[in-house]
Design an enzyme around this catalytic site. Structure first.
Site, PDB file in Angstrom:
ATOM      1  N   TYR A 197       0.695  -1.200  -0.131  1.00  0.00           N
ATOM      2  CA  TYR A 197       0.002   0.121  -0.037  1.00  0.00           C
ATOM      3  C   TYR A 197       0.947   1.270  -0.006  1.00  0.00           C
ATOM      4  O   TYR A 197       0.500   2.337   0.665  1.00  0.00           O
ATOM      5  CB  TYR A 197      -1.113   0.076   1.223  1.00  0.00           C
ATOM      6  CG  TYR A 197      -1.860  -1.222   1.290  1.00  0.00           C
ATOM      7  CD1 TYR A 197      -2.787  -1.497   0.825  1.00  0.00           C
ATOM      8  CD2 TYR A 197      -1.726  -1.972   2.683  1.00  0.00           C
ATOM      9  CE1 TYR A 197      -3.670  -2.610   0.994  1.00  0.00           C
ATOM     10  CE2 TYR A 197      -2.149  -3.140   2.904  1.00  0.00           C
ATOM     11  CZ  TYR A 197      -3.186  -3.453   2.020  1.00  0.00           C
ATOM     12  OH  TYR A 197      -4.051  -4.461   2.307  1.00  0.00           O
ATOM     13  N   TYR A 221     -14.127  -4.788   3.843  1.00  0.00           N
ATOM     14  CA  TYR A 221     -12.811  -5.115   3.361  1.00  0.00           C
ATOM     15  C   TYR A 221     -12.527  -6.870   3.744  1.00  0.00           C
ATOM     16  O   TYR A 221     -12.813  -7.026   4.778  1.00  0.00           O
ATOM     17  CB  TYR A 221     -11.676  -4.393   4.002  1.00  0.00           C
ATOM     18  CG  TYR A 221     -10.424  -4.934   3.856  1.00  0.00           C
ATOM     19  CD1 TYR A 221      -9.769  -4.364   2.592  1.00  0.00           C
ATOM     20  CD2 TYR A 221      -9.703  -5.872   4.631  1.00  0.00           C
ATOM     21  CE1 TYR A 221      -8.321  -5.132   2.182  1.00  0.00           C
ATOM     22  CE2 TYR A 221      -8.409  -6.311   4.413  1.00  0.00           C
ATOM     23  CZ  TYR A 221      -7.869  -6.078   3.218  1.00  0.00           C
ATOM     24  OH  TYR A 221      -6.528  -6.584   2.882  1.00  0.00           O
ATOM     25  N   ASP A 248     -17.084 -12.774   7.874  1.00  0.00           N
ATOM     26  CA  ASP A 248     -15.643 -12.564   7.948  1.00  0.00           C
ATOM     27  C   ASP A 248     -15.289 -11.989   9.241  1.00  0.00           C
ATOM     28  O   ASP A 248     -15.350 -10.779   9.424  1.00  0.00           O
ATOM     29  CB  ASP A 248     -15.196 -11.617   6.778  1.00  0.00           C
ATOM     30  CG  ASP A 248     -13.765 -11.518   6.716  1.00  0.00           C
ATOM     31  OD1 ASP A 248     -13.250 -11.864   7.532  1.00  0.00           O
ATOM     32  OD2 ASP A 248     -13.396 -10.750   5.718  1.00  0.00           O
ATOM     33  N   LYS A 257      -5.899 -13.182  11.709  1.00  0.00           N
ATOM     34  CA  LYS A 257      -5.361 -12.101  12.288  1.00  0.00           C
ATOM     35  C   LYS A 257      -4.849 -12.487  13.566  1.00  0.00           C
ATOM     36  O   LYS A 257      -3.808 -12.779  13.904  1.00  0.00           O
ATOM     37  CB  LYS A 257      -6.393 -10.901  12.601  1.00  0.00           C
ATOM     38  CG  LYS A 257      -6.691 -10.275  11.171  1.00  0.00           C
ATOM     39  CD  LYS A 257      -5.830  -8.729  11.044  1.00  0.00           C
ATOM     40  CE  LYS A 257      -5.567  -8.175   9.518  1.00  0.00           C
ATOM     41  NZ  LYS A 257      -6.816  -8.002   8.755  1.00  0.00           N
TER      42      LYS A 257
HETATM   43  C1  LIG Z   1      -7.126  -8.330   7.334  1.00  0.00           C
HETATM   44  C2  LIG Z   1      -8.420  -8.827   6.650  1.00  0.00           C
HETATM   45  C3  LIG Z   1      -8.590  -9.658   5.583  1.00  0.00           C
HETATM   46  C4  LIG Z   1      -7.374 -10.169   4.976  1.00  0.00           C
HETATM   47  O1  LIG Z   1      -6.405 -10.855   5.530  1.00  0.00           O
HETATM   48  P1  LIG Z   1      -4.921 -10.979   4.934  1.00  0.00           P
HETATM   49  O2  LIG Z   1      -4.215 -11.790   5.997  1.00  0.00           O
HETATM   50  O3  LIG Z   1      -4.196  -9.833   5.151  1.00  0.00           O
HETATM   51  O4  LIG Z   1      -4.901 -11.566   3.848  1.00  0.00           O
HETATM   52  C5  LIG Z   1      -9.740 -10.334   5.593  1.00  0.00           C
HETATM   53  N1  LIG Z   1     -10.860  -9.866   5.926  1.00  0.00           N
HETATM   54  C6  LIG Z   1     -10.755  -8.974   7.083  1.00  0.00           C
HETATM   55  C7  LIG Z   1     -12.168  -8.622   7.819  1.00  0.00           C
HETATM   56  C8  LIG Z   1      -9.476  -8.419   7.715  1.00  0.00           C
HETATM   57  O5  LIG Z   1      -9.491  -7.590   8.681  1.00  0.00           O
END
Ligand SMILES: *Cc1c(COP(=O)(O)O)cnc(C)c1O
Length: 413
Positions: free
Chosen positions: A13, A141, A235, A264
């Site tokens: 980024y 996202y 997600d 995460k």
């Molecule tokens: C960080 C994130 C992702 C992507 O995860 P990466 O390990 O960076 O590929 C997907 N969804 C959410 C909600 C996120 O916070």
């Protein structure tokens, strides 16, 4: 410093022609990042909110060291191992309802890709052709790979720029009242025969701008998904593992998604690992005598034993230490200490949920200057778009958190 390597690194980024030089991190401990030049920064971000127990927690270190001596990695094709089996059963026990089939991957984006593949193939396996599209929400996202970009916010996901390279999905506004739910109902009704699933980040749209919504919104999305027979994918890569005040955000709405994605904080911020967890009925759609009904996915480093050992140790810590109480305490302190920011002319909104503190500005004119100002205060705070946010380690001390909130107020003033 190995400065010469900088000309060989491509940063994320980052417009590298104009961006300031990155800092070099040397070591970490608790909520402190020590730079190569000796400066010690209080970390307000916990490395994109992964390091929930603080850095270098000895319990995770011990578990990973033991696993390193025994078996750092082995392929997951035809072989399984105790760290992955333990982790899968522990996740299944922790998650609500019959979310019980765990598919491991190595990053959040790929976990979401797998969820998308699961949802699309679920309908193929059930003999319903044409249900290949996803419904997701503006401001969301879900990752950086092409499949996940297509369900991100269209502007942030650069849908226009990448037109032709991305599958076209259905983007809607995240509803928050009767009128907007009626509008969403109509969108779904119009696309009912081509939709496989609804995808949403529960309670917080994280990297899209830290926008919160009520548990009621999730309950109504569950109802809508049921009404049209769609799968609901949550997600929880941002929200999972205590960040919003409960172990998983969906608990606050008392709903069970059909598929959930985790990453995460899964390994306490130490290793790359992600999981896509499906309910029994989803898994059963893949279970047949037809080999074509199998889920055709398998990352090389799937269920890496070191990462699984780290995740198991992280779950130990959630059991042994009062993490959710700490989240509540952090939330109270942030609510109290960030409130004065409301009076500043540049501030549009201050909001806190769980251990997420957000100060939204009217606009950020010079992001690089703002980042530099935080660095001068010896805090690691990374504003983006129009927000300054804190997602500290859940173990951060009262004093360290105060240094962060004080720095935010001072810099914004
Ligand atoms: C960080 C994130 C992702 C992507 O995860 P990466 O390990 O960076 O590929 C997907 N969804 C959410 C909600 C996120 O916070």
């Amino acid at each position: 410093m190995a400065a010469e390597g900088l000309s060989n690194i491509w940063l994320p980024y980052t417009q590298m022609r104009t961006a300031p030089m990155p800092q070099t991190a040397k070591r970490t401990e608790g909520s402190v990042i020590e730079l190569a030049d000796g400066r010690r920064l209080i970390d307000g971000i916990a490395s994109w909110w992964t390091a929930c127990h603080g850095y270098n927690h000895p319990h995770i270190h011990d578990a990973v060291s033991r696993q390193l001596r025994e078996m750092p990695h082995v392929m997951f094709g035809g072989l399984v191992h105790a760290p992955a089996l333990d982790l899968a059963s522990r996740l299944a026990r922790l998650l609500p309802g019959d979310l019980e089939r765990v598919f491991f991957t190595d990053s959040g984006s790929v976990a979401v890709e797998v969820a998308i593949k699961m949802a699309v193939q679920y309908w193929i396996n059930k003999g319903q052709r044409g249900r290949t599209r996803l419904l997701s929400f503006r401001g969301g996202y879900h990752g950086d790979t092409l499949g996940t970009m297509a369900i991100c916010d269209p502007e942030e996901g650069m849908h226009a720029m990448f037109a032709g390279a991305l599958p076209e999905q259905i983007l809607a506004d995240l509803p928050d009242d009767d009128a907007s739910f009626t509008a969403l109902d109509k969108i779904i009704a119009d696309h009912r025969h081509e939709l496989a699933a609804i995808v949403v980040e529960p309670l917080v749209q994280g990297a899209g701008g830290m926008v919160f919504h009520a548990p009621e919104t999730l309950r109504r999305l569950r109802t809508l998904a049921d009404r049209y027979g769609l799968l609901l994918i949550l997600d929880e890569i941002f929200t999972g593992f205590g960040r919003t005040g409960s172990m998983f955000a969906c608990e606050q709405a008392s709903i069970v998604p059909d598929i959930i994605t985790l990453s995460k904080a899964l390994t306490g911020g130490t290793m790359a690992l992600a999981a896509t967890v499906a309910r029994r009925h989803v898994f059963e759609a893949f279970s047949s005598d037809d080999p074509r009904h199998a889920l055709m996915h398998g990352p090389t480093f799937m269920a890496n034993p070191l990462a699984c050992a780290a995740a198991n140790a992280s779950l130990d810590l959630f059991e042994r230490e009062p993490r959710l109480d700490q989240v509540a305490t952090i939330g109270d302190q942030m609510r109290h200490e960030l409130a004065p920011c409301r009076a500043l002319p540049c501030v549009r909104d201050v909001r806190v949920m769980g251990a997420i503190g957000v100060v939204q500005l009217t606009e950020i004119e010079n992001l690089n200057a703002l980042k530099a100002a935080f660095l001068k205060e010896n805090v690691w705070v990374r504003p983006f778009r129009d927000i300054v946010y804190l997602t500290p380690a859940l173990t951060i001390s009262r004093d360290e958190l105060s240094q962060l909130t004080t720095a935010i107020h001072r810099v914004l003033r």
